[in-house]
Design an enzyme around this catalytic site. Structure first.
Site, PDB file in Angstrom:
ATOM      1  N   ARG A  30       0.394  -6.257   3.570  1.00 15.60           N
ATOM      2  CA  ARG A  30      -1.084  -6.521   2.777  1.00 15.60           C
ATOM      3  C   ARG A  30      -2.105  -5.945   2.473  1.00 15.60           C
ATOM      4  O   ARG A  30      -2.351  -4.496   3.656  1.00 15.60           O
ATOM      5  CB  ARG A  30      -0.600  -8.101   4.116  1.00 15.60           C
ATOM      6  CG  ARG A  30       0.002  -9.155   3.652  1.00 15.60           C
ATOM      7  CD  ARG A  30      -0.580 -10.206   4.402  1.00 15.60           C
ATOM      8  NE  ARG A  30       0.250 -10.764   4.604  1.00 15.60           N
ATOM      9  CZ  ARG A  30       0.989 -11.871   3.599  1.00 15.60           C
ATOM     10  NH1 ARG A  30       0.478 -11.218   2.251  1.00 15.60           N
ATOM     11  NH2 ARG A  30       2.289 -12.150   3.806  1.00 15.60           N
ATOM     12  N   ASP A  31      -2.995  -5.592   1.883  1.00 14.96           N
ATOM     13  CA  ASP A  31      -4.179  -4.719   1.581  1.00 14.96           C
ATOM     14  C   ASP A  31      -5.051  -5.142   2.433  1.00 14.96           C
ATOM     15  O   ASP A  31      -5.663  -6.085   2.627  1.00 14.96           O
ATOM     16  CB  ASP A  31      -4.748  -5.400   0.164  1.00 14.96           C
ATOM     17  CG  ASP A  31      -5.811  -3.901  -0.180  1.00 14.96           C
ATOM     18  OD1 ASP A  31      -5.326  -3.174  -1.073  1.00 14.96           O
ATOM     19  OD2 ASP A  31      -6.565  -3.871   0.440  1.00 14.96           O
ATOM     20  N   ILE A  32      -5.828  -3.566   3.319  1.00 13.63           N
ATOM     21  CA  ILE A  32      -6.672  -3.170   4.187  1.00 13.63           C
ATOM     22  C   ILE A  32      -7.833  -4.573   3.429  1.00 13.63           C
ATOM     23  O   ILE A  32      -8.723  -5.341   4.706  1.00 13.63           O
ATOM     24  CB  ILE A  32      -7.088  -2.784   4.470  1.00 13.63           C
ATOM     25  CG1 ILE A  32      -7.202  -2.772   5.946  1.00 13.63           C
ATOM     26  CG2 ILE A  32      -7.869  -1.522   3.760  1.00 13.63           C
ATOM     27  CD1 ILE A  32      -7.034  -1.066   6.608  1.00 13.63           C
ATOM     28  N   ASN A  88      -2.625   1.100 -10.668  1.00 11.70           N
ATOM     29  CA  ASN A  88      -4.519   1.617 -11.102  1.00 11.70           C
ATOM     30  C   ASN A  88      -4.177   2.852 -11.475  1.00 11.70           C
ATOM     31  O   ASN A  88      -2.394   4.094 -10.115  1.00 11.70           O
ATOM     32  CB  ASN A  88      -5.525   2.122  -9.953  1.00 11.70           C
ATOM     33  CG  ASN A  88      -6.122   0.186 -10.328  1.00 11.70           C
ATOM     34  OD1 ASN A  88      -6.907  -0.132 -11.323  1.00 11.70           O
ATOM     35  ND2 ASN A  88      -6.651  -0.067  -9.107  1.00 11.70           N
ATOM     36  N   VAL A  97      -6.284   5.715  -3.846  1.00 12.42           N
ATOM     37  CA  VAL A  97      -5.341   5.986  -2.477  1.00 12.42           C
ATOM     38  C   VAL A  97      -3.944   6.576  -3.944  1.00 12.42           C
ATOM     39  O   VAL A  97      -3.528   6.442  -4.649  1.00 12.42           O
ATOM     40  CB  VAL A  97      -4.050   5.231  -2.008  1.00 12.42           C
ATOM     41  CG1 VAL A  97      -3.652   5.878  -0.936  1.00 12.42           C
ATOM     42  CG2 VAL A  97      -5.135   4.602  -1.211  1.00 12.42           C
ATOM     43  N   HIS A 101       1.463   2.953  -5.924  1.00 11.33           N
ATOM     44  CA  HIS A 101       1.391   1.097  -5.531  1.00 11.33           C
ATOM     45  C   HIS A 101       1.157   0.348  -6.799  1.00 11.33           C
ATOM     46  O   HIS A 101       1.048   0.902  -7.377  1.00 11.33           O
ATOM     47  CB  HIS A 101       0.436   1.151  -4.434  1.00 11.33           C
ATOM     48  CG  HIS A 101      -1.353   1.526  -5.018  1.00 11.33           C
ATOM     49  ND1 HIS A 101      -1.184   3.313  -4.943  1.00 11.33           N
ATOM     50  CD2 HIS A 101      -2.566   0.994  -4.756  1.00 11.33           C
ATOM     51  CE1 HIS A 101      -2.578   2.860  -5.045  1.00 11.33           C
ATOM     52  NE2 HIS A 101      -3.243   1.765  -5.331  1.00 11.33           N
ATOM     53  N   HIS A 103      -0.291  -3.294  -7.292  1.00 12.56           N
ATOM     54  CA  HIS A 103      -0.865  -4.839  -6.616  1.00 12.56           C
ATOM     55  C   HIS A 103      -0.635  -5.216  -6.723  1.00 12.56           C
ATOM     56  O   HIS A 103      -0.536  -5.685  -8.358  1.00 12.56           O
ATOM     57  CB  HIS A 103      -2.553  -4.712  -6.884  1.00 12.56           C
ATOM     58  CG  HIS A 103      -3.566  -3.381  -6.502  1.00 12.56           C
ATOM     59  ND1 HIS A 103      -3.850  -3.468  -5.073  1.00 12.56           N
ATOM     60  CD2 HIS A 103      -2.839  -2.255  -7.107  1.00 12.56           C
ATOM     61  CE1 HIS A 103      -4.814  -1.608  -5.269  1.00 12.56           C
ATOM     62  NE2 HIS A 103      -4.474  -1.586  -6.062  1.00 12.56           N
TER      63      HIS A 103
HETATM   64  P1  AMP Z   1      -5.935   1.936  -5.563  1.00  8.54           P
HETATM   65  O1  AMP Z   1      -8.291   1.753  -6.017  1.00  8.54           O
HETATM   66  O2  AMP Z   1      -5.491   1.418  -6.746  1.00  8.54           O
HETATM   67  O3  AMP Z   1      -5.508   3.125  -5.501  1.00  8.54           O
HETATM   68  O4  AMP Z   1      -5.846   0.988  -4.421  1.00  8.54           O
HETATM   69  C1  AMP Z   1      -5.454   0.919  -2.713  1.00  8.54           C
HETATM   70  C2  AMP Z   1      -5.950  -0.073  -1.870  1.00  8.54           C
HETATM   71  O5  AMP Z   1      -5.209   0.712  -0.960  1.00  8.54           O
HETATM   72  C3  AMP Z   1      -7.066  -0.621  -2.273  1.00  8.54           C
HETATM   73  O6  AMP Z   1      -7.539  -1.921  -2.445  1.00  8.54           O
HETATM   74  C4  AMP Z   1      -7.510  -0.312  -0.593  1.00  8.54           C
HETATM   75  O7  AMP Z   1      -8.158  -1.781  -0.466  1.00  8.54           O
HETATM   76  C5  AMP Z   1      -6.265  -0.804   0.156  1.00  8.54           C
HETATM   77  N1  AMP Z   1      -5.471   0.302   1.385  1.00  8.54           N
HETATM   78  C6  AMP Z   1      -6.209   1.618   2.154  1.00  8.54           C
HETATM   79  N2  AMP Z   1      -5.853   1.451   2.732  1.00  8.54           N
HETATM   80  C7  AMP Z   1      -4.855   1.138   3.478  1.00  8.54           C
HETATM   81  C8  AMP Z   1      -4.387   0.520   4.109  1.00  8.54           C
HETATM   82  N3  AMP Z   1      -4.477   1.608   5.186  1.00  8.54           N
HETATM   83  N4  AMP Z   1      -3.489  -0.817   4.616  1.00  8.54           N
HETATM   84  C9  AMP Z   1      -3.678  -1.052   3.805  1.00  8.54           C
HETATM   85  N5  AMP Z   1      -4.474  -1.251   2.486  1.00  8.54           N
HETATM   86  C10 AMP Z   1      -4.783   0.067   2.205  1.00  8.54           C
END
Ligand code: AMP
Length: 115
Positions: A30-32, A88, A97, A101, A103
Site C-alpha cells: 500500500r502506498d504510504i 510515472n 522513486v 512501479h 500505481h
Molecule cells: P512516483 O511519484 O510514481 O515515483 O510514486 C512514488 C510513490 O511511492 C508515491 O505515491 C509515494 O507516496 C510512495 N512511497 C514513497 N515511499 C514509500 C514507502 N516507504 N512505502 C510506501 N509507499 C511509498
C-alpha cells in the site's frame, strides 16, 4: 538490490511496507500516501530504475506486471467499479522513486484529468 533504494529496502525486509502480495518476481504494497481508498504500488523485485530502462527482453515481466495489477484489483474488490493504472516515468512524468512501479488506484471516482 540498490542499497539506497527505498523500494529495494522494502523488498529486502529492511524497511517497513504494508505488503499485500508477493511472489518471486513481484511485490505489491500500500502506498504510504494514498491518493484514493485503494492505492497499491506493484513493483518488480529486481531494481529497474524506470520504465525507460525496461529492456525488450523484459516484455514478459512487463506483461506479468499488468496481469498482476488486474488480479490485485479483483482481490481489492474494485474491478466492477473501475480503477486506474499509472506508471510515472522520469522527472517530468512525476516519478519520485527511481524503482519501476505501477500505481493501482481506485475505490472512488477518479478525476478526468491525467496530468
Ligand atoms: P512516483 O511519484 O510514481 O515515483 O510514486 C512514488 C510513490 O511511492 C508515491 O505515491 C509515494 O507516496 C510512495 N512511497 C514513497 N515511499 C514509500 C514507502 N516507504 N512505502 C510506501 N509507499 C511509498
Amino acid at each position: 538490490m540498490a542499497e539506497q533504494c527505498i523500494f529495494c529496502r522494502i523488498v529486502a525486509g529492511e524497511a517497513p511496507g504494508d505488503i499485500v502480495y508477493q511472489d518471486k518476481d513481484f511485490l505489491a504494497f500500500r502506498d504510504i500516501s494514498p491518493q484514493a481508498p485503494i492505492h497499491l504500488l506493484i513493483i518488480p523485485k529486481a531494481h529497474i530504475t524506470s520504465l525507460a530502462q525496461l529492456a525488450d527482453e523484459q516484455q514478459e515481466l512487463a506483461g506479468r506486471l499488468v496481469i498482476l495489477a488486474k488480479k490485485l484489483a479483483e482481490k481489492e474488490g474494485i474491478t466492477e467499479r473501475g480503477y486506474r493504472l499509472v506508471i510515472n516515468c522520469g522527472s517530468e512524468g512525476g516519478q519520485l522513486v527511481p524503482h519501476l512501479h505501477l500505481h493501482l488506484i481506485g475505490g472512488r471516482k477518479l478525476g478526468d484529468r491525467l496530468g
